[in-house]
Design a protein around this motif. Structure first.
Motif, short mmCIF file in Angstrom:
data_model
loop_
_atom_site.label_atom_id
_atom_site.label_comp_id
_atom_site.label_asym_id
_atom_site.label_seq_id
_atom_site.Cartn_x
_atom_site.Cartn_y
_atom_site.Cartn_z
N ARG A 36 122.30 37.88 118.94
CA ARG A 36 123.71 38.30 118.80
C ARG A 36 123.90 39.22 117.60
NH1 ARG A 36 124.97 32.71 119.24
NH2 ARG A 36 125.08 32.15 121.41
N HIS A 39 122.36 42.59 118.42
CA HIS A 39 123.19 43.32 119.39
C HIS A 39 124.44 43.87 118.73
CE1 HIS A 39 121.26 41.06 122.98
NE2 HIS A 39 120.51 42.06 122.54
N GLU A 40 125.03 43.12 117.83
CA GLU A 40 126.20 43.61 117.11
C GLU A 40 125.84 44.87 116.31
OE1 GLU A 40 129.13 42.09 113.58
OE2 GLU A 40 128.58 40.64 115.13
N GLY A 43 125.43 47.85 118.63
CA GLY A 43 126.60 48.29 119.39
C GLY A 43 126.80 47.55 120.70
N GLY A 44 126.13 46.45 120.90
CA GLY A 44 126.31 45.67 122.12
C GLY A 44 124.99 45.26 122.72
N PRO A 45 125.02 44.32 123.66
CA PRO A 45 123.78 43.86 124.28
C PRO A 45 123.01 44.99 124.93
CG PRO A 45 125.58 42.40 124.84
CD PRO A 45 126.19 43.60 124.14
N ARG A 46 121.71 44.86 124.88
CA ARG A 46 120.80 45.85 125.47
C ARG A 46 119.99 45.19 126.58
NH1 ARG A 46 123.45 49.77 123.62
NH2 ARG A 46 123.20 50.33 121.46
#
Length: 84
Positions: A36, A39-40, A43-46
């Motif tokens: 998490r 990902h933050e 810029g978001g989950p990959r």
């Protein structure tokens, strides 16, 4: 070290990096927190690609190694896709 994760985007590749390596030697919640936070920062989950040997779901020795990382990935919102 309780876990490590590596995202890659090969030279000349187009698009976003993907999570290629994720090792965990701790509880799934610890791994999920690592994913998490990364990902933050990204810029978001990959995307997450997990390369498994044939018939991995029927092989206890493989399941023992991947159980915690796969649980952590699910807790972090990553979705398992494909067949095994």
């Amino acid at each position: 070290m309780v876990g490590r994760a590596a995202w890659v985007l090969p030279p000349g590749a187009v698009g976003d990096p993907w999570l290629e390596r994720f090792d965990l030697d701790a509880e799934p919640e610890v791994g999920a927190a690592l994913l998490r936070a990364a990902h933050e920062a990204l810029g978001g989950p990959r995307l997450y690609y997990a390369s498994m040997p044939a018939h991995w779901r029927r092989r206890p020795e493989v399941l023992a190694v991947i159980k915690a990382p796969m649980a952590a990935a699910r807790l972090a919102g990553l979705v398992e896709r494909g067949s095994g």
